[in-house]
Enzyme design. Structure first.
Site: not given
Length: 517
Positions: A172-173, A407-408
């Site tokens: 959980g948290g 772009g790589a």
């Protein structure tokens, strides 16, 4: 005046009572599972005799549901400061033998106190998590306690290194504090980390699942990427913490623990030449290249099981600590996908925050094509790498080994991303796209008109490489610092690192940049 004997006896009695946590019977249950206790974890982490405990005599602050009758030594958490290899480190270790290690108001206050101390004194922070979650009896006070811890995790971020060990339950948290830290280490057995367990998922969605699928070390390391290191047991987890700390500065104002050797060897290592496949289409094992470059072949990989098409981790080169980012052509041909982008970006930003030089090894054909990648936001995720490299002001050394397309090429720290030094092997290819795709655009008519299309294609591929993709072409435009033999890679990087360690770069004043999250 001498202290009354009764007072000393009372002190000893109280200390002894608290040092056994929830009692010998509960400790025995921990040992029977193959785990060790919260105190034993700190004993294994810190140098002998250096741990100073904070809040040994703290007790819980709950008087509902019969809690006032429960003795909860230390309120279920051990906090303090010890030394790791002679350097002070702050931390906490949750004690599952005391109330299941559940977090209440004073439990969280102890953690916050030592976190504040770590911030003020510039000490790394280690959190050993083993807790049943929030203490239900304390209601909103327990939730407030988590909020106070989360706030301090963010305060410490980029100020001091934060390392979380998941040695038991983290549900959980409770999972969000480790998620806000820099590195997560999880034991393969007796540990779990998840937000919603199988029963909750079944009730909410109707889907049957198991803890192995959602909360195990394997799932968190290989699938979700939440965990950076998987340890075989508690002792291995502590050894990983120690090894990780050996590469890190204590805080953002310190330099990493460099141990530079006096004389850099400029002797070629011809074994690297042997790693380059004779066929340009063959896959280069970048991990083998890294092992030849770094000291003693020691490369501490981060996120070993996640996004294996890119490698990140810590090493030393002639004694200088570096963070290494490298494409791995053995997996997905070394393409950059969504997970690889996230993995690399986070690592780059950590290294930049803590003054660790970056060494980038490039062999990338591009971003991974596909509908799933496009719909999953590869543009946004890939932009994180561009942002991370551009924002980094630490020394940046790049080596282009073979492919560097589109772009790589930029995303792997090209000169335009302000790399300080860029080397290329003679085998490097730097271009908008690979030759096979490019000739279909540039030379389509010549190819269609050729009688022997296979021979013509081979001729055109060579022409394309020589005219548009050669490392000499890039070097002639000032995009490459030098073209080196593969055998000189270690020596060249080492010398470049020494020359850039004093680098000082400032940026325009602003609150912070807006990375495309």
């Amino acid at each position: 005046m001498a202290i009354e004997k009764s007072l000393l006896e009372q002190l000893k009695e109280r200390r002894d009572q608290r040092l056994v946590g929830g009692g010998k019977e509960r400790i025995a249950k921990i040992h029977a599972k193959g785990s060790i206790t919260a105190r034993e974890r700190f004993d294994g982490l810190f140098d002998d005799g250096t741990f100073q405990e904070w809040g040994l005599h703290v007790e819980h602050n709950c008087h509902d549901f019969g809690m006032e009758k429960k003795f909860m030594p230390g309120d279920g958490v051990i906090t303090g400061v010890g030394q790791v290899d002679g350097r002070p480190v702050a931390g906490f270790s949750q004690d599952f033998t005391v109330g299941g290690g559940a977090l209440g108001q004073r439990h969280s206050q102890k953690i916050c106190d030592v976190m504040d101390y770590a911030a003020n004194c510039g000490l790394p922070f280690v959190a050993i998590n083993d807790s049943g979650g929030a203490r239900i009896q304390e209601g909103v006070d327990a939730l407030s306690g988590y909020g106070q811890v989360f706030y301090r995790n963010v305060e410490l971020s980029g100020l001091v290194p934060q390392i979380a060990v998941i040695a038991g339950s983290c549900a959980g948290g409770a999972a969000y504090s480790p998620a806000l830290m820099d590195f997560l280490i999880m034991t393969r057995k007796n540990a779990s980390m998840f937000i919603c367990g199988p029963q909750v998922i079944k009730a909410a969605t109707g889907v049957d699942t198991t803890m192995d699928e959602i909360g195990s070390a394997a799932a968190n390391a290989a699938i979700s990427g939440n965990v950076h290191f998987v340890a075989e047991d508690d002792q291995h987890a502590l050894e990983l913490v120690q090894e990780l700390l050996s590469y890190l500065p204590s805080n953002n104002l310190d330099n990493p623990p460099h141990h530079p050797i006096e004389d850099i060897s400029m002797v070629p290592d011809t074994s690297i030449d042997d790693l380059v496949p004779a066929d340009a289409k063959g896959a280069l094992d970048m991990e083998a290249v890294i092992q030849r470059i770094v000291d003693d072949g020691r490369f501490l990989q981060v996120h070993l099981e996640f996004a294996k098409n890119i490698l990140v981790g810590f090493a030393r080169i002639d004694g200088v600590v570096v963070g290494i980012i490298a494409n791995q052509p053995m997996v997905k041909a070394g393409t950059i996908d969504i997970d690889a982008s996230d993995k690399a970006s986070r690592f780059i930003r950590f290294c930049n925050a803590f003054n660790i030089p970056l060494v980038t090894l490039v062999d990338v054909p591009g971003f991974l094509p596909g509908v799933q990648q496009e719909q999953g936001g590869i543009i946004r995720h890939g932009a994180k790498m561009l942002f991370a490299y551009c924002a980094a002001t630490v020394p940046k050394i790049t080596v282009i080994t073979r492919k560097a397309y589109g772009g790589a090429y930029l995303a792997m720290c090209s000169r335009d991303m302000r790399a300080d030094v860029v080397f290329a092997w003679p085998t490097a290819e730097i271009a908008v796209m690979g030759a096979e795709g490019a000739i279909n655009v540039l030379y389509r008519r010549e190819l269609e008109a050729a009688e022997d299309k296979q021979a013509k294609r081979a001729e055109l591929v060579k022409e394309y490489h020589d005219r548009f993709a050669s490392p000499y072409m890039a070097a002639s435009r000032g995009m490459i610092t030098d073209i080196i033999q593969p055998s000189m890679t270690r020596a060249s990087i080492s010398l470049a690192l020494r020359n850039t360690l004093r680098k000082s770069e400032t940026r325009p004043p602003k609150k912070h940049g807006l990375i495309p999250l």
